[in-house]
Design a protein around this motif. Sequence first.
Motif, short mmCIF file in Angstrom:
data_model
loop_
_atom_site.label_atom_id
_atom_site.label_comp_id
_atom_site.label_asym_id
_atom_site.label_seq_id
_atom_site.Cartn_x
_atom_site.Cartn_y
_atom_site.Cartn_z
N ALA A 19 144.24 37.15 142.48
CA ALA A 19 144.67 35.89 143.08
C ALA A 19 146.13 35.95 143.54
O ALA A 19 146.67 34.95 144.00
CB ALA A 19 144.50 34.73 142.09
N ARG A 20 146.75 37.12 143.42
CA ARG A 20 148.12 37.32 143.88
C ARG A 20 148.13 38.32 145.03
O ARG A 20 147.23 39.14 145.16
CB ARG A 20 149.02 37.82 142.76
N PHE A 89 161.85 35.38 147.86
CA PHE A 89 160.79 35.88 146.98
C PHE A 89 159.45 35.54 147.61
O PHE A 89 159.38 34.75 148.56
CB PHE A 89 160.91 35.29 145.57
N ASP A 90 158.41 36.13 147.09
CA ASP A 90 157.07 35.92 147.64
C ASP A 90 156.20 35.19 146.63
O ASP A 90 155.71 35.79 145.66
CB ASP A 90 156.44 37.28 147.99
N PRO A 91 155.98 33.88 146.82
CA PRO A 91 155.18 33.14 145.85
C PRO A 91 153.73 33.61 145.80
O PRO A 91 153.08 33.48 144.76
CB PRO A 91 155.28 31.69 146.35
N MET A 92 153.24 34.16 146.89
CA MET A 92 151.85 34.61 146.89
C MET A 92 151.65 35.84 146.02
O MET A 92 150.53 36.15 145.62
CB MET A 92 151.38 34.87 148.33
N THR A 93 152.73 36.55 145.73
CA THR A 93 152.66 37.69 144.82
C THR A 93 153.02 37.29 143.40
O THR A 93 152.42 37.78 142.43
CB THR A 93 153.60 38.81 145.30
N GLU A 94 153.97 36.38 143.26
CA GLU A 94 154.42 35.98 141.92
C GLU A 94 153.50 34.96 141.26
O GLU A 94 153.48 34.85 140.03
CB GLU A 94 155.84 35.41 142.00
N GLU A 309 155.57 25.58 151.96
CA GLU A 309 156.89 25.30 151.39
C GLU A 309 156.76 24.57 150.05
O GLU A 309 157.55 24.82 149.11
CB GLU A 309 157.72 24.45 152.37
N ILE A 310 155.79 23.67 149.93
CA ILE A 310 155.55 23.00 148.66
C ILE A 310 155.14 24.02 147.60
O ILE A 310 155.58 23.95 146.43
CB ILE A 310 154.49 21.90 148.81
N LEU A 311 154.31 24.98 147.98
CA LEU A 311 153.96 26.07 147.06
C LEU A 311 155.21 26.82 146.61
O LEU A 311 155.37 27.15 145.43
CB LEU A 311 152.98 27.02 147.75
N TRP A 316 159.26 28.07 142.56
CA TRP A 316 160.67 28.09 142.17
C TRP A 316 160.87 27.34 140.85
O TRP A 316 161.63 27.78 139.98
CB TRP A 316 161.53 27.48 143.27
N THR A 317 160.19 26.20 140.72
CA THR A 317 160.24 25.45 139.45
C THR A 317 159.79 26.33 138.30
O THR A 317 160.41 26.37 137.23
CB THR A 317 159.36 24.20 139.54
N ARG A 318 158.71 27.05 138.51
CA ARG A 318 158.17 27.90 137.45
C ARG A 318 159.11 29.04 137.10
O ARG A 318 159.18 29.48 135.94
CB ARG A 318 156.83 28.46 137.91
N ARG A 319 159.85 29.52 138.11
CA ARG A 319 160.79 30.61 137.86
C ARG A 319 161.93 30.14 136.95
O ARG A 319 162.63 30.96 136.35
CB ARG A 319 161.40 31.10 139.18
N GLY A 320 162.17 28.82 136.92
CA GLY A 320 163.22 28.27 136.09
C GLY A 320 164.56 28.37 136.73
O GLY A 320 165.59 28.30 136.07
#
Length: 320
Positions: A19-20, A89-94, A309-311, A316-320
């Motif tokens: 899923a990444r 960063f790439d949210p689709m990978t992280e 962008e919302i993703l 980013w929130t999850r990254r802290g």
Amino acid sequence: MALEDASGEVDNAFTRREARGLSYEAAYGGALSFLRRRYTKDLTGVDVAVTGVPFDLSVTNRPGCRLGPRAIREASSLQPFDPPYGWGFDPMTEVSVVDYGDLAFDYGKAAGFPAALTTHIAGILEAGVAPLTMGGDHYITYPILRAMAAKHGPLSLLQFDAHSDTWPDEDFDRLDHGTMFYKAVKEGLIDPSRSVQVGIRTTNETDLGFHVIDAREVHEAGPAAAAEKIRAILGTHKTYLTFDIDCLDPGTAPGTGTPVWGGLSAGQAAILLRDLAGIHLVGGDVVEVSPPYDPSGATAVAGAHVLTEILCLWAWTRRG
């Protein structure tokens, strides 16, 4: 990078094992999943579920946004070749992201729709997954907020819109895309004192205590200043972001039911969303994309980028 070939790694909406990761398929073929994510109802190990709500039975003007989720998925097929620009960063990978498909409901039994949608979102949340939703008209945010508040408590609402959607309405069973935030405040789902409406350019004396950054303020002060002001208001509070595509000027996004001139440009919206990195985002939606009024597809392209962008903001929130 070369497109994937006939060795089995094709049509990632069905064959993707993870899923990444980015996707390298022909943008003009294959199933219309969002960002070429895998279609699945299995949320095991998933971080974000993108889901569609093809509903437009509460509109006050032009219908057609029931076709929005399909159009946004199609427009998003141009995006998953590269990481979203400007984030670093790439949210689709992280982040593990899937396309959860659309809510199924009986259009002939509209009274049962709100509860069906609340249950749909609650099921995603119960699995420990964040929901990102494609509308559909803006009424859908109200049943979604019921599920979100049940899990997170009263939320901050970050609303991008031409309209406040806080017109008084004491009949809580009415389906109306212009009154649902009045009801959400009265139900205690959102706290207006730490919520922000951005891009407003219609008159409504019932602001219920929301902070309002109207379209003119964005134009005159600039999107970076607006983002700084928003972050100060939201602070660390859990926030739900809803983006009505009519926040954008109809010259940019004509495919919507209630267009109002003088709106934000796509460039302003992009700066605003990226400069909001760091807010405590728990979910979001893009609504009111109505493809019949935009044969060019530009409105759906805008909707797909906004949801991406919302993703990024959620990741980013999850990254802290």
